[in-house]
Write a protein that holds these residues in place. Structure first.
Motif, mmCIF file in Angstrom:
data_model
loop_
_atom_site.group_PDB
_atom_site.id
_atom_site.type_symbol
_atom_site.label_atom_id
_atom_site.label_comp_id
_atom_site.label_asym_id
_atom_site.label_seq_id
_atom_site.Cartn_x
_atom_site.Cartn_y
_atom_site.Cartn_z
ATOM 1 N N ALA A 20 0.812 -1.219 0.000
ATOM 2 C CA ALA A 20 0.000 0.000 0.000
ATOM 3 C C ALA A 20 0.846 1.271 0.000
ATOM 4 O O ALA A 20 0.658 2.143 -0.860
ATOM 5 N N PRO A 21 1.783 1.442 0.941
ATOM 6 C CA PRO A 21 2.580 2.671 0.922
ATOM 7 C C PRO A 21 3.476 2.791 -0.309
ATOM 8 O O PRO A 21 3.709 3.894 -0.813
ATOM 9 N N ASP A 22 3.976 1.654 -0.808
ATOM 10 C CA ASP A 22 4.833 1.702 -1.989
ATOM 11 C C ASP A 22 4.033 2.098 -3.226
ATOM 12 O O ASP A 22 4.505 2.862 -4.074
ATOM 13 N N LEU A 23 2.811 1.578 -3.333
ATOM 14 C CA LEU A 23 1.947 1.958 -4.456
ATOM 15 C C LEU A 23 1.582 3.431 -4.374
ATOM 16 O O LEU A 23 1.569 4.139 -5.388
ATOM 17 N N GLN A 24 1.267 3.902 -3.174
ATOM 18 C CA GLN A 24 0.942 5.317 -3.014
ATOM 19 C C GLN A 24 2.123 6.189 -3.433
ATOM 20 O O GLN A 24 1.949 7.205 -4.136
ATOM 21 N N LYS A 25 3.321 5.809 -3.019
ATOM 22 C CA LYS A 25 4.512 6.581 -3.388
ATOM 23 C C LYS A 25 4.684 6.632 -4.905
ATOM 24 O O LYS A 25 4.971 7.694 -5.475
ATOM 25 N N ALA A 26 4.500 5.485 -5.556
ATOM 26 C CA ALA A 26 4.662 5.439 -7.011
ATOM 27 C C ALA A 26 3.639 6.321 -7.710
ATOM 28 O O ALA A 26 3.969 7.042 -8.667
ATOM 29 N N LEU A 27 2.410 6.288 -7.253
ATOM 30 C CA LEU A 27 1.363 7.104 -7.866
ATOM 31 C C LEU A 27 1.600 8.590 -7.597
ATOM 32 O O LEU A 27 1.399 9.436 -8.468
ATOM 33 N N ASN A 28 2.029 8.910 -6.370
ATOM 34 C CA ASN A 28 2.333 10.308 -6.042
ATOM 35 C C ASN A 28 3.479 10.829 -6.894
ATOM 36 O O ASN A 28 3.443 11.967 -7.381
ATOM 37 N N GLU A 29 4.513 10.004 -7.072
ATOM 38 C CA GLU A 29 5.659 10.425 -7.876
ATOM 39 C C GLU A 29 5.288 10.592 -9.352
ATOM 40 O O GLU A 29 5.959 11.323 -10.080
ATOM 41 N N ALA A 30 4.204 9.914 -9.748
ATOM 42 C CA ALA A 30 3.716 10.065 -11.127
ATOM 43 C C ALA A 30 2.816 11.286 -11.277
ATOM 44 O O ALA A 30 2.246 11.512 -12.350
ATOM 45 N N GLY A 31 2.677 12.049 -10.186
ATOM 46 C CA GLY A 31 1.913 13.285 -10.260
ATOM 47 C C GLY A 31 0.459 13.167 -9.852
ATOM 48 O O GLY A 31 -0.306 14.119 -10.030
ATOM 49 N N GLN A 32 0.059 12.022 -9.292
ATOM 50 C CA GLN A 32 -1.329 11.848 -8.883
ATOM 51 C C GLN A 32 -1.466 12.056 -7.381
ATOM 52 O O GLN A 32 -0.680 11.519 -6.589
ATOM 53 N N ASP A 33 -2.465 12.832 -6.981
ATOM 54 C CA ASP A 33 -2.744 13.089 -5.573
ATOM 55 C C ASP A 33 -3.607 11.941 -5.049
ATOM 56 O O ASP A 33 -4.836 11.993 -5.093
ATOM 57 N N VAL A 34 -2.940 10.885 -4.585
ATOM 58 C CA VAL A 34 -3.610 9.639 -4.227
ATOM 59 C C VAL A 34 -3.247 9.212 -2.806
ATOM 60 O O VAL A 34 -2.088 9.303 -2.397
ATOM 61 N N LYS A 35 -4.237 8.752 -2.080
ATOM 62 C CA LYS A 35 -4.006 8.041 -0.824
ATOM 63 C C LYS A 35 -4.376 6.579 -1.056
ATOM 64 O O LYS A 35 -5.461 6.286 -1.574
ATOM 65 N N VAL A 36 -3.483 5.661 -0.678
ATOM 66 C CA VAL A 36 -3.764 4.231 -0.787
ATOM 67 C C VAL A 36 -4.019 3.685 0.617
ATOM 68 O O VAL A 36 -3.135 3.719 1.474
ATOM 69 N N HIS A 37 -5.216 3.226 0.839
ATOM 70 C CA HIS A 37 -5.642 2.709 2.145
ATOM 71 C C HIS A 37 -5.411 1.206 2.192
ATOM 72 O O HIS A 37 -5.900 0.462 1.343
ATOM 73 N N ASN A 38 -4.656 0.755 3.185
ATOM 74 C CA ASN A 38 -4.326 -0.665 3.323
ATOM 75 C C ASN A 38 -5.430 -1.415 4.060
ATOM 76 O O ASN A 38 -5.623 -1.247 5.258
ATOM 77 N N ALA A 39 -6.159 -2.251 3.341
ATOM 78 C CA ALA A 39 -7.191 -3.112 3.938
ATOM 79 C C ALA A 39 -6.827 -4.571 3.713
ATOM 80 O O ALA A 39 -7.681 -5.409 3.440
ATOM 81 N N GLY A 40 -5.530 -4.884 3.813
ATOM 82 C CA GLY A 40 -5.075 -6.265 3.710
ATOM 83 C C GLY A 40 -4.996 -6.910 5.079
ATOM 84 O O GLY A 40 -4.525 -6.286 6.030
ATOM 85 N N VAL A 41 -5.447 -8.141 5.182
ATOM 86 C CA VAL A 41 -5.400 -8.893 6.438
ATOM 87 C C VAL A 41 -4.825 -10.279 6.169
ATOM 88 O O VAL A 41 -5.375 -11.046 5.367
ATOM 89 N N SER A 42 -3.723 -10.602 6.835
ATOM 90 C CA SER A 42 -3.083 -11.899 6.629
ATOM 91 C C SER A 42 -4.023 -13.043 6.999
ATOM 92 O O SER A 42 -4.699 -12.999 8.026
ATOM 93 N N GLY A 43 -4.033 -14.061 6.158
ATOM 94 C CA GLY A 43 -4.840 -15.244 6.431
ATOM 95 C C GLY A 43 -6.249 -15.208 5.904
ATOM 96 O O GLY A 43 -6.966 -16.202 5.976
ATOM 97 N N ASP A 44 -6.663 -14.075 5.361
ATOM 98 C CA ASP A 44 -8.045 -13.961 4.897
ATOM 99 C C ASP A 44 -8.343 -14.898 3.732
ATOM 100 O O ASP A 44 -7.575 -14.980 2.767
ATOM 101 N N THR A 45 -9.475 -15.580 3.809
ATOM 102 C CA THR A 45 -10.045 -16.282 2.671
ATOM 103 C C THR A 45 -11.011 -15.332 1.974
ATOM 104 O O THR A 45 -11.270 -14.217 2.451
ATOM 105 N N THR A 46 -11.573 -15.768 0.867
ATOM 106 C CA THR A 46 -12.572 -14.923 0.207
ATOM 107 C C THR A 46 -13.811 -14.761 1.088
ATOM 108 O O THR A 46 -14.443 -13.707 1.078
ATOM 109 N N ALA A 47 -14.142 -15.803 1.864
ATOM 110 C CA ALA A 47 -15.302 -15.712 2.756
ATOM 111 C C ALA A 47 -15.065 -14.673 3.845
ATOM 112 O O ALA A 47 -15.961 -13.869 4.162
ATOM 113 N N ALA A 48 -13.864 -14.665 4.421
ATOM 114 C CA ALA A 48 -13.539 -13.673 5.450
ATOM 115 C C ALA A 48 -13.540 -12.275 4.862
ATOM 116 O O ALA A 48 -14.009 -11.318 5.494
ATOM 117 N N GLY A 49 -13.016 -12.147 3.659
ATOM 118 C CA GLY A 49 -13.021 -10.846 3.008
ATOM 119 C C GLY A 49 -14.429 -10.336 2.772
ATOM 120 O O GLY A 49 -14.717 -9.151 2.998
#
Length: 229
Positions: free
Chosen positions: A68-97
């Motif tokens: 998430a932070p690395d993607l946000q940095k890449a998009l910001n450096e490309a000139g886009q005013d973007v916030k990337v919100h991290n909603a990743g959870v280790s171990g999640d199945t599709t049902a948990a998601g």
């Protein structure tokens, strides 16, 4: 090599992760305090949510080294005013998601401009039926579609030891849903990192900071295209 490494990744996605019930509780406790690169007082022009498992969550990495932070940095450096919100959870199945998606969306300050959806690896490890994985994934994609939130689906690949029939049923899930709901598709999240020991953590499975850099470099154009509609 690609398929074998995929299977190895899947083994750790759940083996070193908390239970689904713990994941949901942890998500509820941490959403408000999740680190963000942009100050909470700022309101970025664009909000991107990355919704997935440990590969999204930044397992084994410093807070500023994950996807998430690395993607946000890449998009910001490309000139886009973007916030990337991290909603990743280790171990999640599709049902948990699916169970936590409403909570995540409701916790946001506004509707996201794009959701990256990357789940399914833990379904493979548990040997869950592809039909169930597809149903859960479709429910999430449909929910986002009904909310008029663009989706970029990042796929996984079933290891061949699960059999051709299983692999065929699983691997078609991501492209089929992308086509049905006119969502963007990035076929394999770990593309460019598989088989590269220099891009993997000492556990031999998860991408290290340099591996995340490779993933982000490859996926950023797809994210930019999805944001443009």
């Amino acid at each position: 090599m690609t398929y074998g490494f995929c299977f190895a990744i899947l083994q750790l996605l759940i083996a070193c992760s908390p239970s689904e019930s713990q994941n949901i509780a942890a998500e509820e406790q941490s959403e408000a305090s999740s680190p963000a690169v942009i100050s909470p007082t700022e309101e970025p022009e664009t909000l991107v949510v990355v919704f997935g498992d440990s590969l999204y969550a930044g397992y084994g990495l410093a807070p500023d080294e994950g996807f998430a932070p690395d993607l946000q940095k890449a998009l910001n450096e490309a000139g886009q005013d973007v916030k990337v919100h991290n909603a990743g959870v280790s171990g999640d199945t599709t049902a948990a998601g699916l169970r936590r998606m409403d909570f995540v969306l409701d916790s946001l300050s506004r509707k996201p401009d794009l959701v990256l959806l990357g789940l399914g690896g833990n379904d493979l490890l548990r040997g869950l039926k592809p039909a169930d994985t597809r149903a859960n994934m479709e429910a999430m994609v449909k929910k986002l579609s009904e909310l008029d939130i663009p989706v970029l689906i990042t796929g996984m690949l079933a290891p061949p030891n699960l059999g051709k029939e299983y692999s065929d049923q699983f691997n078609i899930i991501y492209p089929a849903l992308a086509k049905k709901y006119e969502a963007s598709l990035y076929p394999f999240f770990m593309d460019g990192v598989v088989g590269r020991s220099d891009l993997i953590l000492p556990d031999g499975l998860h991408p290290n900071a340099e591996g995340i850099d490779v993933i982000v470099e490859r996926i950023t154009p797809s994210v930019a295209d999805a944001l443009q509609g």
